[in-house]
Write a protein that holds these residues in place. Structure first.
Motif, mmCIF file in Angstrom:
data_model
loop_
_atom_site.group_PDB
_atom_site.id
_atom_site.type_symbol
_atom_site.label_atom_id
_atom_site.label_comp_id
_atom_site.label_asym_id
_atom_site.label_seq_id
_atom_site.Cartn_x
_atom_site.Cartn_y
_atom_site.Cartn_z
ATOM 1 N N MET A 1 -5.042 3.673 4.741
ATOM 2 C CA MET A 1 -4.371 2.399 5.148
ATOM 3 C C MET A 1 -4.888 1.632 6.422
ATOM 4 S SD MET A 1 -0.557 3.872 5.372
ATOM 5 C CE MET A 1 0.244 2.426 6.060
ATOM 6 N N ILE A 2 -5.779 2.249 7.276
ATOM 7 C CA ILE A 2 -6.252 1.511 8.293
ATOM 8 C C ILE A 2 -7.374 0.651 7.431
ATOM 9 C CG2 ILE A 2 -7.784 1.810 10.322
ATOM 10 C CD1 ILE A 2 -6.376 3.990 11.009
ATOM 11 N N LEU A 3 -8.353 1.364 6.746
ATOM 12 C CA LEU A 3 -9.333 0.813 6.304
ATOM 13 C C LEU A 3 -8.783 -0.642 5.439
ATOM 14 C CD1 LEU A 3 -11.549 3.566 5.029
ATOM 15 C CD2 LEU A 3 -11.882 1.937 7.000
ATOM 16 N N TYR A 4 -7.731 -0.168 4.682
ATOM 17 C CA TYR A 4 -7.079 -1.670 3.757
ATOM 18 C C TYR A 4 -6.794 -2.492 4.705
ATOM 19 C CZ TYR A 4 -3.754 -4.287 1.249
ATOM 20 O OH TYR A 4 -2.873 -5.173 0.776
ATOM 21 N N TYR A 5 -6.190 -2.342 5.824
ATOM 22 C CA TYR A 5 -5.588 -3.407 6.543
ATOM 23 C C TYR A 5 -6.871 -4.076 7.319
ATOM 24 C CZ TYR A 5 -0.866 -2.495 5.892
ATOM 25 O OH TYR A 5 0.382 -2.123 5.420
#
Length: 75
Positions: A52-56
């Motif tokens: 999720m962090i990489l997506y955001y």
């Protein structure tokens, strides 16, 4: 002892190396490790948070570029 190999830096490879290390550690003390165990659940949560962090981060970079922004308030 090297837990993580330098040539395996993808997220899935790091996750698999971590699982293999934990399984070996559990085997050394005579217990069985499964993904249903508390540590397995924590690893899955950390993996999903990392994704999720990489997506955001990717989304914010995309929205910063005027040529690739898709939201009206980003343009």
């Amino acid at each position: 002892m090297n837990i993580i190999q330098n040539s395996r830096i993808r997220l899935a490879e790091l996750f698999q190396d971590s699982i293999n290390f934990i399984k070996q550690t559990y085997d050394d003390i005579g217990q069985q490790f499964t993904m249903a165990s508390p540590l397995g659940q924590l690893l899955q949560v950390l993996l999903n948070l990392g994704r999720m962090i990489l997506y955001y981060i990717e989304d914010s970079i995309t929205e910063l570029n005027i040529l690739t922004a898709s939201r009206p308030n980003s343009v």
